[in-house]
Design a protein around this motif. Structure first.
Motif, short mmCIF file in Angstrom:
data_model
loop_
_atom_site.label_atom_id
_atom_site.label_comp_id
_atom_site.label_asym_id
_atom_site.label_seq_id
_atom_site.Cartn_x
_atom_site.Cartn_y
_atom_site.Cartn_z
N ALA A 92 46.98 43.23 36.08
CA ALA A 92 48.36 43.89 36.54
C ALA A 92 48.55 45.17 36.62
CB ALA A 92 49.27 43.19 35.26
N VAL A 93 47.85 45.85 35.74
CA VAL A 93 47.70 47.33 35.67
C VAL A 93 47.35 47.98 37.00
CG1 VAL A 93 46.93 49.49 34.51
CG2 VAL A 93 47.98 47.76 33.31
N PHE A 94 46.11 47.29 37.52
CA PHE A 94 45.60 47.88 38.74
C PHE A 94 46.74 47.47 39.84
CE2 PHE A 94 43.12 47.06 42.60
CZ PHE A 94 42.28 48.10 42.42
N LEU A 95 47.42 46.63 40.01
CA LEU A 95 48.33 46.35 41.05
C LEU A 95 49.35 47.59 40.92
CD1 LEU A 95 49.12 44.89 43.43
CD2 LEU A 95 50.39 43.13 42.07
N CYS A 96 49.78 47.97 39.44
CA CYS A 96 50.98 49.01 39.43
C CYS A 96 50.51 50.25 39.74
CB CYS A 96 51.27 48.93 38.06
SG CYS A 96 52.26 47.21 37.43
N LEU A 97 49.08 50.47 39.71
CA LEU A 97 48.83 51.72 40.38
C LEU A 97 49.13 52.17 41.78
CD1 LEU A 97 45.15 51.91 38.46
CD2 LEU A 97 47.48 52.94 37.69
N HIS A 98 49.41 51.24 42.55
CA HIS A 98 49.75 51.24 44.07
C HIS A 98 51.24 51.08 44.36
CE1 HIS A 98 45.58 49.97 43.39
NE2 HIS A 98 45.45 50.65 44.57
N GLU A 99 51.51 51.27 45.57
CA GLU A 99 53.10 51.28 45.81
C GLU A 99 53.52 49.96 46.17
OE1 GLU A 99 55.86 52.85 45.70
OE2 GLU A 99 55.37 55.23 45.79
N LEU A 100 54.51 49.59 46.60
CA LEU A 100 55.26 48.33 46.99
C LEU A 100 54.55 47.65 47.96
CD1 LEU A 100 58.82 49.41 46.03
CD2 LEU A 100 57.82 47.34 45.10
N ASP A 101 54.04 48.34 49.02
CA ASP A 101 53.27 47.55 49.92
C ASP A 101 52.20 46.83 49.39
OD1 ASP A 101 52.00 50.00 49.52
OD2 ASP A 101 51.48 50.30 51.50
N THR A 102 51.46 47.30 48.46
CA THR A 102 50.36 46.55 48.09
C THR A 102 50.79 45.28 47.34
OG1 THR A 102 48.89 48.73 47.91
CG2 THR A 102 48.28 46.83 46.48
N LEU A 103 51.94 45.54 46.45
CA LEU A 103 52.24 44.39 45.91
C LEU A 103 52.68 43.26 47.19
CD1 LEU A 103 53.70 43.14 43.01
CD2 LEU A 103 55.58 43.87 44.19
N ALA A 104 53.27 43.58 48.05
CA ALA A 104 53.81 42.49 48.91
C ALA A 104 52.51 41.88 49.78
CB ALA A 104 54.59 43.22 50.00
N ARG A 105 51.64 42.78 49.99
CA ARG A 105 50.29 42.06 50.51
C ARG A 105 49.50 41.15 49.74
NH1 ARG A 105 49.85 48.02 52.72
NH2 ARG A 105 50.58 47.60 54.86
N VAL A 106 49.36 41.40 48.40
CA VAL A 106 48.79 40.62 47.60
C VAL A 106 49.30 39.38 47.38
CG1 VAL A 106 48.06 40.44 44.99
CG2 VAL A 106 47.61 42.48 46.19
N ASN A 107 50.71 39.19 47.34
CA ASN A 107 51.48 38.01 47.31
C ASN A 107 51.23 37.09 48.54
OD1 ASN A 107 53.46 37.65 44.69
ND2 ASN A 107 53.17 39.89 44.98
N GLU A 108 51.35 38.17 49.57
CA GLU A 108 51.26 37.43 50.96
C GLU A 108 49.86 36.66 51.12
OE1 GLU A 108 52.16 38.63 55.44
OE2 GLU A 108 51.49 40.33 54.08
N ILE A 109 48.77 37.33 50.58
CA ILE A 109 47.66 36.67 50.69
C ILE A 109 47.21 35.40 49.77
CG2 ILE A 109 44.97 37.04 50.20
CD1 ILE A 109 45.61 40.16 51.26
N LEU A 110 47.82 35.86 48.43
CA LEU A 110 47.57 34.61 47.42
C LEU A 110 48.49 33.38 47.58
CD1 LEU A 110 46.98 36.92 44.39
CD2 LEU A 110 45.27 35.53 45.71
#
Length: 387
Positions: free
Chosen positions: A144-162
């Motif tokens: 979770a911390v690793f994801l928080c190290l990035h901006e919102l576009d990374t969060l969106a793409r991770v959810n989009e893939i999973l």
């Protein structure tokens, strides 16, 4: 999605990404206990509970979307002071909105911790029996911390893939479990009093908790209509999955047997056989998918928490990265505080009631205040026109 600029407000989530975020957040640890909790009060009709409970969830997500559409590009942290104090009384608005914001942040904090704890309990019980619980919890926090190290576009793409990797295997398992179905187990369809059915469906609405993070993420959606559509699509998909899982549990085990099992969905998977024996132990594949589902729930909630603090204190990306690392320490101690599974379920029940306050009462009060201000402005304009 648009490219990330210097101002994160310029981010825009597509309809598919918003739907992925909502659905991935909702489908998490609750899916393991849902067959038991729904049949506790509604008995054989437990499979109707997610459908009835979703009415409440649909209303809430619509209400959150209405607020967000009124303040495009702004999160709950940003528009709450405007609602309470207006643009002319920003300081008063900040202090009046602060309790609501802090409660929202506090609920995100505790729910993230407890979700991680339940994840650890299941993994230690079912798979890694010799692995310390603390190691499992910390592993989830690190992701979770690793994801928080990035901006919102990374969060969106991770959810989009999973999202499809979570959805389709769960649907496959639900349909495959009907091989051993005893359809007499759902008869009679409804024999509980109306009051009991309403209470059962209301408690099931707790399974949809997590959509309150859209108080933050709706600010980055494409256009106004995309917010409502994404909310309805996300909850609709979750309702479909929940209903299938509960129905499968009832027709395979019966509602009486479900009350004796701690993790009924996991037991359901163990009794399911894949045609052709492609997978001898289906629960291993299910747990792999479930880990991804819990990760999106924890990571999305934790990201919303950190981003809320970032906006509340008016800080930048550096603060977000430092805060995401530092807050893991108290988060870990909250996660391990419950002494047993009974205490964990007690906390989740309390969180369910608190989530109702955050996701319903808070947006409703903000909406009513906004309507009152609009009515006052219209009255003033009519007075000026006549004057």
């Amino acid at each position: 999605m648009g490219q990330l600029g210097k101002d994160p407000q310029h981010n825009t989530f597509s309809l598919w990404q918003m739907t992925s975020i909502i659905t991935s957040t909702l489908i998490g640890v609750g899916i393991l206990t849902l067959p038991r909790t729904t049949t506790e009060k509604m008995l054989e009709a437990g499979w109707l509970a997610p459908i009835l409970g979703s009415i409440f969830a649909f209303f809430v997500i619509w209400l959150i979307a209405v607020l967000s559409r009124r303040f495009p590009g702004l999160t709950f942290i940003q528009y709450s002071p405007i609602v309470w104090g207006g643009h002319e009384h920003s300081r008063l608005g900040f202090w009046l909105s602060l309790p609501w914001i802090l409660i929202f942040i506090g609920v995100l904090f505790v729910s993230t911790a407890i979700t991680s704890r339940i994840f650890g309990e299941v993994v230690v019980t079912a798979v890694l029996q010799d692995t310390p619980l603390e190691v499992i919890i910390v592993s989830m926090f690190v992701l979770a911390v690793f994801l928080c190290l990035h901006e919102l576009d990374t969060l969106a793409r991770v959810n989009e893939i999973l999202f499809p990797l979570i959805l389709f295997p769960v649907l496959f398992i639900a349909f495959a479990s009907f091989q051993k179905a005893e359809w007499n187990n759902i008869l009679p369809l409804i024999r509980v009093p109306l009051k009991t059915a309403i209470m059962g469906s209301f408690e099931t609405s707790y399974s949809f908790h997590g959509y309150e993070i859209m108080l933050i993420f709706f600010a980055f959606a494409h256009g106004d209509t995309g917010k409502v559509k994404a909310g309805f699509y996300g909850i609709g998909i979750s309702v479909f999955v929940y209903t299938l899982i509960v129905l499968a549990g009832i027709v395979v085990f019966g509602y009486e047997e479900l009350q004796k099992v701690t993790w009924p969905t996991l037991e359901l998977v163990k009794t399911t056989q894949v045609p052709g024996l492609i997978l001898e132990r289906l629960e291993s594949a299910f747990l792999a998918v479930w880990v991804a589902a819990v990760f999106t729930t924890v990571a999305n909630g934790y990201y919303a928490l950190i981003y809320s603090l970032r906006q509340l204190l008016k800080k930048g990306m550096l603060f977000q990265r430092i805060a995401s690392i530092v807050l893991v320490i108290p988060l870990f101690f909250v996660a391990i505080r419950p002494q047993n599974i009974v205490e964990i379920f007690n906390v989740t029940t309390f969180l369910g009631y608190t989530t109702v306050w955050i996701s319903v009462v808070s947006p409703l009060i903000h909406w009513l205040i906004m309507l009152y201000r609009d009515r006052g402005r219209r009255t003033e304009k009519r007075s000026d026109a006549h004057g």
